[in-house]
Write a protein that holds these residues in place. Structure first.
Motif, PDB file in Angstrom:
ATOM      1  N   SER A  81     102.477 -30.356  29.493  1.00 39.41           N
ATOM      2  CA  SER A  81     101.791 -29.070  29.605  1.00 39.41           C
ATOM      3  C   SER A  81     102.675 -27.907  29.183  1.00 39.41           C
ATOM      4  CB  SER A  81     101.312 -28.845  31.032  1.00 39.41           C
ATOM      5  OG  SER A  81     102.407 -28.585  31.885  1.00 39.41           O
ATOM      6  N   VAL A  82     103.950 -28.142  29.016  1.00 41.39           N
ATOM      7  CA  VAL A  82     104.851 -27.090  28.542  1.00 41.39           C
ATOM      8  C   VAL A  82     104.440 -26.660  27.131  1.00 41.39           C
ATOM      9  CG1 VAL A  82     107.258 -26.575  27.976  1.00 41.39           C
ATOM     10  CG2 VAL A  82     106.718 -27.894  30.006  1.00 41.39           C
ATOM     11  N   ILE A  83     103.854 -27.557  26.356  1.00 39.22           N
ATOM     12  CA  ILE A  83     103.456 -27.255  24.982  1.00 39.22           C
ATOM     13  C   ILE A  83     102.309 -26.250  24.952  1.00 39.22           C
ATOM     14  CG2 ILE A  83     102.469 -28.212  22.875  1.00 39.22           C
ATOM     15  CD1 ILE A  83     103.796 -30.875  23.676  1.00 39.22           C
ATOM     16  N   GLY A  84     101.265 -26.490  25.726  1.00 40.03           N
ATOM     17  CA  GLY A  84     100.059 -25.679  25.594  1.00 40.03           C
ATOM     18  C   GLY A  84      99.917 -24.561  26.589  1.00 40.03           C
ATOM     19  N   ALA A  85     100.625 -24.611  27.721  1.00 42.20           N
ATOM     20  CA  ALA A  85     100.418 -23.588  28.741  1.00 42.20           C
ATOM     21  C   ALA A  85     101.724 -23.116  29.345  1.00 42.20           C
ATOM     22  CB  ALA A  85      99.516 -24.129  29.840  1.00 42.20           C
ATOM     23  N   LEU A  86     102.818 -23.370  28.669  1.00 39.43           N
ATOM     24  CA  LEU A  86     104.139 -23.031  29.181  1.00 39.43           C
ATOM     25  C   LEU A  86     104.412 -23.671  30.533  1.00 39.43           C
ATOM     26  CD1 LEU A  86     104.224 -19.241  28.317  1.00 39.43           C
ATOM     27  CD2 LEU A  86     105.232 -21.089  27.013  1.00 39.43           C
ATOM     28  N   GLY A  87     103.667 -24.719  30.843  1.00 40.80           N
ATOM     29  CA  GLY A  87     103.848 -25.425  32.103  1.00 40.80           C
ATOM     30  C   GLY A  87     103.536 -24.584  33.315  1.00 40.80           C
ATOM     31  N   GLY A  88     102.651 -23.606  33.190  1.00 44.12           N
ATOM     32  CA  GLY A  88     102.389 -22.716  34.310  1.00 44.12           C
ATOM     33  C   GLY A  88     103.640 -21.929  34.656  1.00 44.12           C
ATOM     34  N   PHE A  89     104.318 -21.434  33.630  1.00 43.56           N
ATOM     35  CA  PHE A  89     105.624 -20.761  33.757  1.00 43.56           C
ATOM     36  C   PHE A  89     106.634 -21.669  34.433  1.00 43.56           C
ATOM     37  CE2 PHE A  89     102.738 -17.040  33.529  1.00 43.56           C
ATOM     38  CZ  PHE A  89     103.157 -16.604  32.297  1.00 43.56           C
ATOM     39  N   LEU A  90     106.563 -22.944  34.123  1.00 45.63           N
ATOM     40  CA  LEU A  90     107.423 -24.031  34.584  1.00 45.63           C
ATOM     41  C   LEU A  90     107.277 -24.344  36.065  1.00 45.63           C
ATOM     42  CD1 LEU A  90     110.681 -23.526  32.523  1.00 45.63           C
ATOM     43  CD2 LEU A  90     108.815 -25.079  32.097  1.00 45.63           C
ATOM     44  N   PHE A  91     106.663 -23.477  36.868  1.00 42.98           N
ATOM     45  CA  PHE A  91     106.392 -23.823  38.265  1.00 42.98           C
ATOM     46  C   PHE A  91     105.331 -24.915  38.341  1.00 42.98           C
ATOM     47  CE2 PHE A  91     108.002 -19.467  38.885  1.00 42.98           C
ATOM     48  CZ  PHE A  91     109.062 -19.773  39.729  1.00 42.98           C
ATOM     49  N   GLY A  92     104.337 -24.838  37.471  1.00 39.03           N
ATOM     50  CA  GLY A  92     103.312 -25.874  37.428  1.00 39.03           C
ATOM     51  C   GLY A  92     103.878 -27.220  37.041  1.00 39.03           C
ATOM     52  N   THR A  93     104.841 -27.217  36.124  1.00 40.98           N
ATOM     53  CA  THR A  93     105.477 -28.470  35.718  1.00 40.98           C
ATOM     54  C   THR A  93     106.277 -29.068  36.861  1.00 40.98           C
ATOM     55  OG1 THR A  93     105.600 -27.735  33.432  1.00 40.98           O
ATOM     56  CG2 THR A  93     107.066 -29.506  34.076  1.00 40.98           C
ATOM     57  N   VAL A  94     107.051 -28.234  37.546  1.00 37.90           N
ATOM     58  CA  VAL A  94     107.874 -28.737  38.662  1.00 37.90           C
ATOM     59  C   VAL A  94     106.990 -29.250  39.789  1.00 37.90           C
ATOM     60  CG1 VAL A  94     109.529 -28.041  40.432  1.00 37.90           C
ATOM     61  CG2 VAL A  94     109.852 -27.309  38.083  1.00 37.90           C
ATOM     62  N   PHE A  95     105.951 -28.493  40.146  1.00 38.45           N
ATOM     63  CA  PHE A  95     105.038 -28.958  41.198  1.00 38.45           C
ATOM     64  C   PHE A  95     104.302 -30.224  40.767  1.00 38.45           C
ATOM     65  CE2 PHE A  95     104.452 -24.511  43.230  1.00 38.45           C
ATOM     66  CZ  PHE A  95     105.669 -24.649  43.860  1.00 38.45           C
ATOM     67  N   GLY A  96     103.986 -30.336  39.473  1.00 34.50           N
ATOM     68  CA  GLY A  96     103.319 -31.532  38.971  1.00 34.50           C
ATOM     69  C   GLY A  96     104.213 -32.754  39.040  1.00 34.50           C
ATOM     70  N   ILE A  97     105.490 -32.582  38.715  1.00 30.63           N
ATOM     71  CA  ILE A  97     106.419 -33.718  38.790  1.00 30.63           C
ATOM     72  C   ILE A  97     106.609 -34.155  40.237  1.00 30.63           C
ATOM     73  CG2 ILE A  97     108.821 -34.391  38.418  1.00 30.63           C
ATOM     74  CD1 ILE A  97     108.753 -32.635  35.887  1.00 30.63           C
ATOM     75  N   ILE A  98     106.774 -33.189  41.146  1.00 34.20           N
ATOM     76  CA  ILE A  98     106.947 -33.539  42.563  1.00 34.20           C
ATOM     77  C   ILE A  98     105.669 -34.156  43.125  1.00 34.20           C
ATOM     78  CG2 ILE A  98     107.367 -32.599  44.867  1.00 34.20           C
ATOM     79  CD1 ILE A  98     109.166 -30.496  43.513  1.00 34.20           C
ATOM     80  N   GLY A  99     104.506 -33.565  42.815  1.00 35.34           N
ATOM     81  CA  GLY A  99     103.242 -34.118  43.295  1.00 35.34           C
ATOM     82  C   GLY A  99     102.963 -35.500  42.730  1.00 35.34           C
ATOM     83  N   GLY A 100     103.260 -35.696  41.444  1.00 30.19           N
ATOM     84  CA  GLY A 100     103.077 -37.018  40.843  1.00 30.19           C
ATOM     85  C   GLY A 100     104.015 -38.051  41.444  1.00 30.19           C
ATOM     86  N   ALA A 101     105.249 -37.636  41.761  1.00 32.15           N
ATOM     87  CA  ALA A 101     106.184 -38.556  42.400  1.00 32.15           C
ATOM     88  C   ALA A 101     105.716 -38.929  43.802  1.00 32.15           C
ATOM     89  CB  ALA A 101     107.572 -37.936  42.451  1.00 32.15           C
ATOM     90  N   LEU A 102     105.155 -37.953  44.531  1.00 28.05           N
ATOM     91  CA  LEU A 102     104.621 -38.260  45.860  1.00 28.05           C
ATOM     92  C   LEU A 102     103.403 -39.181  45.776  1.00 28.05           C
ATOM     93  CD1 LEU A 102     104.921 -34.800  47.653  1.00 28.05           C
ATOM     94  CD2 LEU A 102     106.215 -36.873  48.141  1.00 28.05           C
ATOM     95  N   LEU A 103     102.569 -38.980  44.758  1.00 30.91           N
ATOM     96  CA  LEU A 103     101.418 -39.878  44.569  1.00 30.91           C
ATOM     97  C   LEU A 103     101.878 -41.288  44.215  1.00 30.91           C
ATOM     98  CD1 LEU A 103      98.884 -37.719  42.533  1.00 30.91           C
ATOM     99  CD2 LEU A 103      98.759 -38.351  44.932  1.00 30.91           C
ATOM    100  N   THR A 104     102.899 -41.384  43.375  1.00 28.10           N
ATOM    101  CA  THR A 104     103.396 -42.692  42.965  1.00 28.10           C
ATOM    102  C   THR A 104     104.065 -43.423  44.123  1.00 28.10           C
ATOM    103  OG1 THR A 104     103.736 -41.819  40.747  1.00 28.10           O
ATOM    104  CG2 THR A 104     104.842 -43.868  41.265  1.00 28.10           C
ATOM    105  N   ALA A 105     104.774 -42.691  44.969  1.00 28.66           N
ATOM    106  CA  ALA A 105     105.519 -43.314  46.064  1.00 28.66           C
ATOM    107  C   ALA A 105     104.650 -43.645  47.272  1.00 28.66           C
ATOM    108  CB  ALA A 105     106.652 -42.399  46.517  1.00 28.66           C
ATOM    109  N   TRP A 106     103.457 -43.075  47.360  1.00 27.65           N
ATOM    110  CA  TRP A 106     102.607 -43.294  48.527  1.00 27.65           C
ATOM    111  C   TRP A 106     102.082 -44.723  48.532  1.00 27.65           C
ATOM    112  CZ3 TRP A 106      97.422 -44.434  49.475  1.00 27.65           C
ATOM    113  CH2 TRP A 106      97.011 -44.224  50.784  1.00 27.65           C
ATOM    114  N   ARG A 107     101.977 -45.293  49.735  1.00 28.45           N
ATOM    115  CA  ARG A 107     101.409 -46.640  49.864  1.00 28.45           C
ATOM    116  C   ARG A 107     100.473 -46.661  51.055  1.00 28.45           C
ATOM    117  NH1 ARG A 107     103.641 -49.956  53.814  1.00 28.45           N
ATOM    118  NH2 ARG A 107     105.390 -49.006  54.869  1.00 28.45           N
TER     119      ARG A 107
END
Length: 130
Positions: A81-107
């Motif tokens: 998303s950094v390409i098309g939306a600047l990653g939400g001023f990079l806060f969106g990218t960081v929150f997306g990586i953390i949220g995706g990691a939490l989704l991946t780690a959840w069982r």
């Protein structure tokens, strides 16, 4: 009480961070709506990625069994998303990586483990005499 029980059966914090990330990524192209739909604009990619990340966050609430695959896609799309939306001023990218990691780690916790009952295959400790 019912909400607390429902929350513990889903990847709640990962989904919240993912939805927040998607909304932050959507914010940039929606504020540039005059130039978003011009030919050659990459802001349409920001709309697409932000919408998909928000949708995946909402899907993880209702399909907790698919949270591992959704988390992997969220991490991938939030980096792109950094390409098309600047990653939400990079806060969106960081929150997306953390949220995706939490989704991946959840069982999912099995019912017997969540009840807190000890399993029957663990032998009891012998009493000390003396």
């Amino acid at each position: 009480m019912v909400f607390k029980k429902w929350r513990h059966t889903r990847p709640f914090f990962g989904a919240i961070l993912t939805v927040l990330s998607g909304l932050m990524i959507l914010w940039v192209p929606l504020n540039l709506y005059l130039s978003t739909f011009l030919p050659g604009s990459v802001a349409v990619i920001g709309l697409l990625f932000g919408g998909l990340i928000t949708l995946m966050g909402l899907m993880s609430f209702f399909l907790p069994s698919a949270s591992k695959a959704l988390g992997i896609f969220v991490i991938f799309l939030s980096i792109l998303s950094v390409i098309g939306a600047l990653g939400g001023f990079l806060f969106g990218t960081v929150f997306g990586i953390i949220g995706g990691a939490l989704l991946t780690a959840w069982r999912m916790v099995p019912a017997e483990e969540s009840a807190g009952t000890p399993s029957s295959d663990v032998p009891a400790q012998p009493a000390k005499t003396g």
